[in-house]
Scaffold this motif. Sequence first.
Motif, PDB file in Angstrom:
ATOM      1  N   TYR A  60      78.587  15.332  65.635  1.00  0.00           N
ATOM      2  CA  TYR A  60      78.310  15.465  67.071  1.00  0.00           C
ATOM      3  C   TYR A  60      77.937  16.875  67.499  1.00  0.00           C
ATOM      4  CZ  TYR A  60      79.431  10.651  67.546  1.00  0.00           C
ATOM      5  OH  TYR A  60      79.390   9.294  67.418  1.00  0.00           O
ATOM      6  N   ASN A  61      78.143  17.858  66.642  1.00  0.00           N
ATOM      7  CA  ASN A  61      77.738  19.240  66.934  1.00  0.00           C
ATOM      8  C   ASN A  61      78.201  19.678  68.310  1.00  0.00           C
ATOM      9  OD1 ASN A  61      74.911  17.936  65.463  1.00  0.00           O
ATOM     10  ND2 ASN A  61      76.009  19.575  64.437  1.00  0.00           N
ATOM     11  N   GLY A  62      79.430  19.329  68.669  1.00  0.00           N
ATOM     12  CA  GLY A  62      79.890  19.629  70.022  1.00  0.00           C
ATOM     13  C   GLY A  62      80.440  21.026  70.161  1.00  0.00           C
ATOM     14  N   SER A  63      81.109  21.531  69.136  1.00  0.00           N
ATOM     15  CA  SER A  63      81.751  22.839  69.214  1.00  0.00           C
ATOM     16  C   SER A  63      82.670  22.895  70.438  1.00  0.00           C
ATOM     17  CB  SER A  63      80.688  23.945  69.287  1.00  0.00           C
ATOM     18  OG  SER A  63      81.171  25.127  68.701  1.00  0.00           O
ATOM     19  N   SER A  64      83.344  21.790  70.726  1.00  0.00           N
ATOM     20  CA  SER A  64      84.054  21.664  71.994  1.00  0.00           C
ATOM     21  C   SER A  64      85.567  21.557  71.860  1.00  0.00           C
ATOM     22  CB  SER A  64      83.593  20.399  72.737  1.00  0.00           C
ATOM     23  OG  SER A  64      82.205  20.394  72.882  1.00  0.00           O
ATOM     24  N   VAL A  65      86.052  20.914  70.796  1.00  0.00           N
ATOM     25  CA  VAL A  65      87.477  20.568  70.735  1.00  0.00           C
ATOM     26  C   VAL A  65      88.356  21.820  70.740  1.00  0.00           C
ATOM     27  CG1 VAL A  65      89.249  19.455  69.315  1.00  0.00           C
ATOM     28  CG2 VAL A  65      87.063  18.326  69.680  1.00  0.00           C
ATOM     29  N   LYS A 118      88.570  19.081  84.317  1.00  0.00           N
ATOM     30  CA  LYS A 118      88.405  17.651  83.971  1.00  0.00           C
ATOM     31  C   LYS A 118      86.955  17.240  84.236  1.00  0.00           C
ATOM     32  CE  LYS A 118      92.611  16.363  82.722  1.00  0.00           C
ATOM     33  NZ  LYS A 118      93.000  17.759  82.412  1.00  0.00           N
ATOM     34  N   ALA A 119      86.063  18.055  83.722  1.00  0.00           N
ATOM     35  CA  ALA A 119      84.630  17.859  83.940  1.00  0.00           C
ATOM     36  C   ALA A 119      83.980  17.508  82.617  1.00  0.00           C
ATOM     37  CB  ALA A 119      84.009  19.143  84.503  1.00  0.00           C
ATOM     38  N   GLY A 120      83.254  16.411  82.567  1.00  0.00           N
ATOM     39  CA  GLY A 120      82.599  15.990  81.331  1.00  0.00           C
ATOM     40  C   GLY A 120      81.593  17.026  80.860  1.00  0.00           C
ATOM     41  N   LEU A 121      81.593  17.269  79.538  1.00  0.00           N
ATOM     42  CA  LEU A 121      80.740  18.314  78.958  1.00  0.00           C
ATOM     43  C   LEU A 121      79.737  17.690  77.993  1.00  0.00           C
ATOM     44  CD1 LEU A 121      80.008  21.225  77.876  1.00  0.00           C
ATOM     45  CD2 LEU A 121      81.991  20.996  76.361  1.00  0.00           C
ATOM     46  N   VAL A 122      78.479  18.089  78.139  1.00  0.00           N
ATOM     47  CA  VAL A 122      77.486  17.809  77.098  1.00  0.00           C
ATOM     48  C   VAL A 122      77.041  19.150  76.543  1.00  0.00           C
ATOM     49  CG1 VAL A 122      75.210  16.895  76.558  1.00  0.00           C
ATOM     50  CG2 VAL A 122      76.718  15.640  78.102  1.00  0.00           C
ATOM     51  N   SER A 123      77.339  19.379  75.280  1.00  0.00           N
ATOM     52  CA  SER A 123      76.957  20.663  74.676  1.00  0.00           C
ATOM     53  C   SER A 123      75.741  20.476  73.797  1.00  0.00           C
ATOM     54  CB  SER A 123      78.121  21.220  73.870  1.00  0.00           C
ATOM     55  OG  SER A 123      78.525  20.281  72.909  1.00  0.00           O
ATOM     56  N   GLY A 124      74.824  21.448  73.873  1.00  0.00           N
ATOM     57  CA  GLY A 124      73.621  21.364  73.057  1.00  0.00           C
ATOM     58  C   GLY A 124      72.551  20.488  73.678  1.00  0.00           C
ATOM     59  N   ALA A 125      72.448  20.502  75.021  1.00  0.00           N
ATOM     60  CA  ALA A 125      71.407  19.716  75.704  1.00  0.00           C
ATOM     61  C   ALA A 125      70.027  20.222  75.299  1.00  0.00           C
ATOM     62  CB  ALA A 125      71.587  19.807  77.214  1.00  0.00           C
ATOM     63  N   VAL A 162      72.203  15.789  67.963  1.00  0.00           N
ATOM     64  CA  VAL A 162      73.378  15.427  67.161  1.00  0.00           C
ATOM     65  C   VAL A 162      72.981  15.273  65.690  1.00  0.00           C
ATOM     66  CG1 VAL A 162      74.743  14.282  68.969  1.00  0.00           C
ATOM     67  CG2 VAL A 162      73.036  12.970  67.696  1.00  0.00           C
ATOM     68  N   PHE A 163      73.975  15.071  64.835  1.00  0.00           N
ATOM     69  CA  PHE A 163      73.761  14.949  63.396  1.00  0.00           C
ATOM     70  C   PHE A 163      72.902  16.111  62.891  1.00  0.00           C
ATOM     71  CE2 PHE A 163      74.996  10.693  64.712  1.00  0.00           C
ATOM     72  CZ  PHE A 163      76.026  10.454  63.811  1.00  0.00           C
ATOM     73  N   SER A 164      73.279  17.310  63.331  1.00  0.00           N
ATOM     74  CA  SER A 164      72.633  18.541  62.882  1.00  0.00           C
ATOM     75  C   SER A 164      71.112  18.459  62.972  1.00  0.00           C
ATOM     76  CB  SER A 164      73.082  18.872  61.457  1.00  0.00           C
ATOM     77  OG  SER A 164      74.488  18.949  61.397  1.00  0.00           O
ATOM     78  N   GLY A 165      70.636  18.000  64.135  1.00  0.00           N
ATOM     79  CA  GLY A 165      69.206  17.992  64.390  1.00  0.00           C
ATOM     80  C   GLY A 165      68.499  16.751  63.869  1.00  0.00           C
ATOM     81  N   ASP A 203      71.944  10.333  74.016  1.00  0.00           N
ATOM     82  CA  ASP A 203      71.992  10.411  75.467  1.00  0.00           C
ATOM     83  C   ASP A 203      73.446  10.212  75.861  1.00  0.00           C
ATOM     84  OD1 ASP A 203      69.190  10.692  76.009  1.00  0.00           O
ATOM     85  OD2 ASP A 203      68.981   8.621  75.338  1.00  0.00           O
ATOM     86  N   ILE A 204      74.031  11.229  76.476  1.00  0.00           N
ATOM     87  CA  ILE A 204      75.453  11.182  76.808  1.00  0.00           C
ATOM     88  C   ILE A 204      75.604  11.074  78.325  1.00  0.00           C
ATOM     89  CG2 ILE A 204      77.678  12.376  76.625  1.00  0.00           C
ATOM     90  CD1 ILE A 204      76.667  11.905  73.879  1.00  0.00           C
ATOM     91  N   LYS A 205      76.374  10.082  78.729  1.00  0.00           N
ATOM     92  CA  LYS A 205      76.609   9.880  80.157  1.00  0.00           C
ATOM     93  C   LYS A 205      77.870  10.646  80.558  1.00  0.00           C
ATOM     94  CE  LYS A 205      77.703   5.722  82.108  1.00  0.00           C
ATOM     95  NZ  LYS A 205      77.423   4.299  82.337  1.00  0.00           N
ATOM     96  N   ILE A 206      77.769  11.473  81.567  1.00  0.00           N
ATOM     97  CA  ILE A 206      78.953  12.173  82.088  1.00  0.00           C
ATOM     98  C   ILE A 206      79.479  11.349  83.258  1.00  0.00           C
ATOM     99  CG2 ILE A 206      79.878  14.310  83.028  1.00  0.00           C
ATOM    100  CD1 ILE A 206      77.620  15.837  81.765  1.00  0.00           C
ATOM    101  N   THR A 207      80.777  11.003  83.180  1.00  0.00           N
ATOM    102  CA  THR A 207      81.314  10.053  84.153  1.00  0.00           C
ATOM    103  C   THR A 207      82.256  10.715  85.161  1.00  0.00           C
ATOM    104  OG1 THR A 207      83.021   9.523  82.532  1.00  0.00           O
ATOM    105  CG2 THR A 207      81.109   8.078  82.600  1.00  0.00           C
ATOM    106  N   THR A 208      82.311  12.048  85.182  1.00  0.00           N
ATOM    107  CA  THR A 208      83.225  12.752  86.092  1.00  0.00           C
ATOM    108  C   THR A 208      82.446  13.359  87.255  1.00  0.00           C
ATOM    109  OG1 THR A 208      82.937  14.657  84.652  1.00  0.00           O
ATOM    110  CG2 THR A 208      84.906  13.331  84.315  1.00  0.00           C
ATOM    111  N   PRO A 209      83.121  13.662  88.383  1.00  0.00           N
ATOM    112  CA  PRO A 209      82.411  14.239  89.541  1.00  0.00           C
ATOM    113  C   PRO A 209      81.782  15.598  89.229  1.00  0.00           C
ATOM    114  CG  PRO A 209      84.626  13.486  90.158  1.00  0.00           C
ATOM    115  CD  PRO A 209      84.538  13.362  88.677  1.00  0.00           C
TER     116      PRO A 209
END
Lengths: 247, 320
Positions: free
Chosen positions: A122-127, B112-119, B135-138, B143-149
Motif C-alpha cells: 500500500y506504500n502508505g508510510s502511515s502506520v 480522526k481524518a482519513g488520509l490518502v498518502s501518495g496521491a 500502490v504496489f510500488s508503482g 482509488d481510495i474513498k475518504i469517509t471522514t468530514p
Amino acid sequence: MKILVCISKTPDTTAKIAFTDNNTKFDAAGVQWIINPNDEYYGLVRAVELKEADPSATIHLINVGGADADAIIRKALALGGDEAIRINTESADSFGIATQIAQVARENNYDLIFLGKETIDYNGSSVGGMVAELLDLPYISLATKFELAGTTATVTREIEGGEEVCTVSLPVVISCTKGMAEQRIPNMRGIMAARTKPLKVVEPVAADTLTQVAAFSLPPAKAGVKLVDADNVQELVRLLHEEAKVI
Amino acid sequence: MSVLIFIDINDEGSVKKTSFEVLTYGAKLARQLGVPAEGVVLAPVKEDLPALGKYGVQKIYQVQHEALAHFDAQVYTSAIAQVAEKTGATVLVFSNNTDGKALAPRLSARLKAGLVSGAVALPDTGDAFTVKKSVFSGKAFADIKITTPIKIITLNPNSFSIEVGEGTAETASVEVTLDAPKVKILNVNRQSSEVPLAEAELVVSGGRGMKGPENWGILEDLAKALNAALACSRPVADAHWRPHNEHVGQTGGAIAPNLYLAVGISGAIQHLAGVNRSKVIVVVNKDPEAPFFKAADYGIVGDLFEVVPKLTEAVKQLKG
C-alpha cells in the motif's frame, strides 16, 4: 529495554499484481507472501542487533492480520525476537492497524517501536506516525541510523537532498529505511528456536475506519522501447528533446 | 470550509519545490470544491510569502514560535492541528516528502481524518471524495474513498505540474500553544549544490555495469550537462560505491522524474518498483536481453563506457 517491531505481510516483490471482485480486491491466488522487506531488513534486524549488544532487552513482534500471517511471523521469529503477538483481524485501513498496535503498546510500555518506512503493497508510510500520535510519543521517520546510549537515542533521518542527525529520549517510534541494518538470512538454530517461541493471538479492539478502497487499476501498458543505434546517440538526444520533450 | 496547504520550508529558509506542487494542487482542489485555498507556514522563512499567491493560494497563515525553529513531527503536528481547527480547514494537503510522511499520519490520527498518502491526481469530489494513489510500488493505482468530514492528502512529488498565474496572498499570523520539541537536531548534512533526488526532474542512474566507483565520473559529467540528479541501483549502494541516499528501488527511494536514464542497470523488478512512475525511461545496457528494455521508452544497446561520453557531448551540443 522492551522493543516492539511491527511486521507486515506483503506479496513477494516479484508477485504478479492483479485484482478480483470487480477490481476491489488484490488477487492473492498463487501469491508468495513475505515479511515486508522494510520491516524485516531494517526494523527487525536493527532490533536484533540492539539485543545482541544488550541481552537483557526483549523484542516483541506484532502483526495485525489473520492466521495466514503465522508463517511469516515464524520466519520473523527465526531472525530474532522473543515472542510475537498477532492481532486477529483483517485491517480495514492504516488507522485500523495503528489503533490495534497502539492498544498493545499501551499495555506493554515499550521503550522503542520500530517499523519499516512503508509496506511495499500500500506504500502508505502511515502506520508509524499514527501509532506515535495515538501514544503521544515522538516519531522519527525514514531513519537510516540508530544508536543508543542509556535511554538517549541518536538517530539519522533522511531529508530532501541529505540527512539530519538528532537525539531523542526513549520511548520513541522510529520508521526505518536503508542504512539501519543489513538483510540477514535466518540460520538453522533460529529456525528451530522459532517453532517454540510464543505466538500470542489477541482479539482486536474496536477501531474507526477512515478510508476504504473503491477500486484498483493497472497503469496503461508501455508502447514498447524505441531502440537507437549506439553509433547515433545524437538521435537519442533529438528524440528526448523533440519527441518526449523532457530535455 | 477551506483547503489548508502545508508550505514546507527547508533548513535554509527557502520554500521547497514540492511546496509549489502542493500549492498548485491545493488551489485547484479548492476551486473544485468552491472553498478558499489557504497555506500554512511554520518554519522561519526568508522568502516573500505574499508572492506565493501566484500558485493560486489566497491566504497564508504564519505561525511564529520558538518551538518551531527546527522540524519536529510532534510539535509541528500540534501547530498544524491548531491552525486547522482555528481556520475551519476541511482538507489538508501535504507533499508526500520526508516531512509530509511524518506529519500527515499524525494529523490523521489526531483529527480522526482519513488520509490518502501518495496521491497522483486531484480527487473525484462528485458523490464521494475519492483520491487516486500509487500502490504496489508503482505497479498499480488505488482509488481510495475518504469517509471522514476532514480529509488529508499527501501528493507524490513530481506527479502534478506546477502552474504559475497572477495573484498575491494575504498573510495572517496565528497564535498557538506548543510544548518544547522532544527531538533535538544535532546537525544537518546536505549536498547543497545538488538537486535533491526526490525533487529532481531528470535523473541519471548507474548500476553494476559501471564496474566500480572510480568510473562514476562519466555519469557525473552527463548529469551535470543535463542538470540531473544522480541515483543508483541497490547492488551499487550495498557495495558502498555510492551513498545509500542515491539508492532507488523497492527498498530505496521511489522517484517519479520526467526522465530516468538508467546506465548499466539490468532492471530487476525490485529496481523498477522505485522508478516505474518516471514519465520517460531511457536504458543504456550492453545486454539486449536486459529486462529493463521492456519497461523503457528509449534504449541503446551498447558499451556504456563509449555511449555515455558521446551522450554528454550530444547534450552539450543541444544546449549550445
